[in-house]
Design a protein around this motif. Structure first.
Motif, PDB file in Angstrom:
ATOM      1  N   ASP A 172      -1.976  -2.146   9.146  1.00  0.00           N
ATOM      2  CA  ASP A 172      -3.126  -1.769   9.972  1.00  0.00           C
ATOM      3  C   ASP A 172      -4.416  -1.868   9.146  1.00  0.00           C
ATOM      4  O   ASP A 172      -4.372  -2.045   7.928  1.00  0.00           O
ATOM      5  N   TRP A 178      -4.602  -0.440   0.483  1.00  0.00           N
ATOM      6  CA  TRP A 178      -3.285  -0.362  -0.186  1.00  0.00           C
ATOM      7  C   TRP A 178      -2.817  -1.768  -0.551  1.00  0.00           C
ATOM      8  O   TRP A 178      -2.247  -1.982  -1.615  1.00  0.00           O
ATOM      9  N   LYS A 196      -3.987  -2.138  14.083  1.00  0.00           N
ATOM     10  CA  LYS A 196      -3.061  -1.289  14.858  1.00  0.00           C
ATOM     11  C   LYS A 196      -3.855  -0.285  15.661  1.00  0.00           C
ATOM     12  O   LYS A 196      -4.902   0.182  15.213  1.00  0.00           O
ATOM     13  N   ILE A 205       2.371   2.920  19.392  1.00  0.00           N
ATOM     14  CA  ILE A 205       1.657   2.037  18.465  1.00  0.00           C
ATOM     15  C   ILE A 205       1.632   0.609  18.992  1.00  0.00           C
ATOM     16  O   ILE A 205       2.654   0.075  19.425  1.00  0.00           O
ATOM     17  N   ASP A 223       2.453   0.089   2.878  1.00  0.00           N
ATOM     18  CA  ASP A 223       1.704   1.201   3.470  1.00  0.00           C
ATOM     19  C   ASP A 223       1.775   2.393   2.507  1.00  0.00           C
ATOM     20  O   ASP A 223       2.607   2.421   1.601  1.00  0.00           O
ATOM     21  N   ASP A 224       0.900   3.367   2.721  1.00  0.00           N
ATOM     22  CA  ASP A 224       0.987   4.540   1.848  1.00  0.00           C
ATOM     23  C   ASP A 224       2.211   5.379   2.191  1.00  0.00           C
ATOM     24  O   ASP A 224       2.841   5.954   1.320  1.00  0.00           O
ATOM     25  N   MET A 225       2.544   5.470   3.490  1.00  0.00           N
ATOM     26  CA  MET A 225       3.691   6.297   3.867  1.00  0.00           C
ATOM     27  C   MET A 225       4.377   5.754   5.108  1.00  0.00           C
ATOM     28  O   MET A 225       3.779   5.011   5.893  1.00  0.00           O
ATOM     29  N   THR A 228       7.463   7.954  11.215  1.00  0.00           N
ATOM     30  CA  THR A 228       8.446   7.562  12.242  1.00  0.00           C
ATOM     31  C   THR A 228       8.981   6.154  11.995  1.00  0.00           C
ATOM     32  O   THR A 228      10.003   5.765  12.539  1.00  0.00           O
ATOM     33  N   GLY A 229       8.241   5.371  11.213  1.00  0.00           N
ATOM     34  CA  GLY A 229       8.650   3.989  10.950  1.00  0.00           C
ATOM     35  C   GLY A 229       8.059   2.986  11.939  1.00  0.00           C
ATOM     36  O   GLY A 229       8.219   1.769  11.771  1.00  0.00           O
ATOM     37  N   GLY A 230       7.367   3.482  12.950  1.00  0.00           N
ATOM     38  CA  GLY A 230       6.834   2.593  13.993  1.00  0.00           C
ATOM     39  C   GLY A 230       5.832   1.577  13.466  1.00  0.00           C
ATOM     40  O   GLY A 230       5.907   0.378  13.776  1.00  0.00           O
TER      41      GLY A 230
HETATM   42  C1  R5P Z   1      -1.553   6.090   8.871  1.00  0.00           C
HETATM   43  O1  R5P Z   1      -2.745   6.085   8.788  1.00  0.00           O
HETATM   44  C2  R5P Z   1      -0.655   5.931   7.681  1.00  0.00           C
HETATM   45  O2  R5P Z   1      -1.237   5.167   6.674  1.00  0.00           O
HETATM   46  C3  R5P Z   1       0.675   5.318   8.084  1.00  0.00           C
HETATM   47  O3  R5P Z   1       0.450   4.005   8.537  1.00  0.00           O
HETATM   48  C4  R5P Z   1       1.306   6.115   9.197  1.00  0.00           C
HETATM   49  O4  R5P Z   1       1.286   7.478   8.890  1.00  0.00           O
HETATM   50  C5  R5P Z   1       2.729   5.684   9.433  1.00  0.00           C
HETATM   51  O5  R5P Z   1       3.228   6.452  10.462  1.00  0.00           O
HETATM   52  P1  R5P Z   1       4.494   6.017  11.283  1.00  0.00           P
HETATM   53  O6  R5P Z   1       5.577   5.680  10.291  1.00  0.00           O
HETATM   54  O7  R5P Z   1       4.824   7.214  12.117  1.00  0.00           O
HETATM   55  O8  R5P Z   1       4.102   4.841  12.134  1.00  0.00           O
END
Ligand code: R5P
Length: 296
Positions: A172, A178, A196, A205, A223-225, A228-230
């Motif tokens: 996104d 990152w 995104k 998403i 990504d930083d984290m 849910t993995g979506g």
């Molecule tokens: C959002 O701004 C974070 O950088 C991650 O992209 C987000 O937290 C990931 O969330 P999920 O795994 O639920 O899509």
């Protein structure tokens, strides 16, 4: 110097690297969910490093925060410790760094204030989600706040994979930073990011891809984290559809709500690469060396 924390590999290696004695901690949770973290030995007079990580999958940032807050206050007020440095590799609630909808809390600021009021002197964290805050220190008034990059250790692990014609891709717009950071540590020349949109009411998403020639290339979606993995799964799927030969899903913080890894693998990821900022059995890269360097 003493290092207080659970007696796991993370803390054993960290304490060895910085030459501190490890004082074990017990993390008791009562059947009703109340926490009772216990420091298992005296610390009287000594400066202390408290090293405590959240656990993946159980997704209990609130339980984790209370453990941290109770332990710091206990160290300062009842165990007569000297200064306390908190090693908090994942900083919970960082994403709520703005009031997105009327009536919502500014959670990241409130968490920082709670930590500050507990008596902590210094906080070391990794790749804090600071898109709207800018600098980690901006969250605090009197506590020294150090934000280290988790992408250095991810890049080292990535090098072992011997990727062919690698491309670093953020899922996104916000993740372009990152992608740049990882590309710099890894030495990749090319990086970019998709865009995104997340429906703030339903959480749904929608990823919009860019025209990038990924055909036959090894793509690292970073990504930083992952929660849910979506977000990750959408980008992995798109990279595969755009002709990537191999897709690595790389992220610093394995928050990992139940089902997240299956979602990412189901989308076509060939390799999952995350660090150990949160306790998770699948972590392949470690932030211990960079924390040890900062503490050194
Ligand atoms: C959002 O701004 C974070 O950088 C991650 O992209 C987000 O937290 C990931 O969330 P999920 O795994 O639920 O899509």
């Amino acid at each position: 110097m003493l290092l207080v924390g659970p007696e796991d590999n993370f803390n054993r290696i960290l304490s060895e690297r910085i030459g501190a004695s490890l004082i074990p901690m017990e993390r008791r949770v009562f059947p009703d969910g109340e926490v009772c973290p216990r420091v298992m030995n005296e610390v009287r007079g000594s400066d202390v490093i408290l090293s405590l990580r959240m656990k993946a999958g159980r997704c209990k940032p609130n339980e984790y925060l209370l453990e941290v807050l109770f332990t710091i206050r206990n160290l300062r007020e009842h165990m007569n410790s000297g200064e306390v440095t908190l090693v908090m590799p994942y900083f919970p609630y960082a994403r709520q760094d703005a009031i997105f909808r009327l009536g919502e809390p500014l959670s990241s600021k409130y968490v920082a204030e709670l930590l500050e009021s507990s008596g902590v002197n210094r906080i070391i964290s990794i790749t804090v989600h600071l898109h709207r805050i800018g600098n980690f220190s901006n969250l605090f008034d009197r506590t020294e706040a150090i934000n280290l990059s988790g992408f250095e250790s991810l890049a080292e692990e990535l090098r072992l994979l011997d990727l062919r014609n690698p491309f670093i891709l953020g899922p996104d717009t916000e993740s372009i930073n990152w992608a740049r950071e990882l590309a710099e540590f890894y030495g990749a020349e090319e990086y970019d990011a998709f865009t995104k949109e997340r429906d703030i009411h339903t959480g749904e998403i929608k990823t919009t891809v860019k025209k990038i020639d990924l055909s036959g290339r090894d793509v690292v979606v970073v990504d930083d984290m992952v929660s849910t993995g979506g977000t990750m799964a959408n980008a992995v799927k798109a990279a595969k559809e755009m002709g990537a030969r191999l897709v690595v899903s790389a992220f610093v913080h394995p928050v990992l709500a139940p089902g997240a890894i299956d979602k990412i693998l189901g989308a076509g990821a060939d390799i999952i690469l995350s660090s150990d900022t949160i306790e998770w059995i699948g972590s392949r890269s470690s932030v211990v060396p960079i924390i040890a360097r900062a503490l050194g």
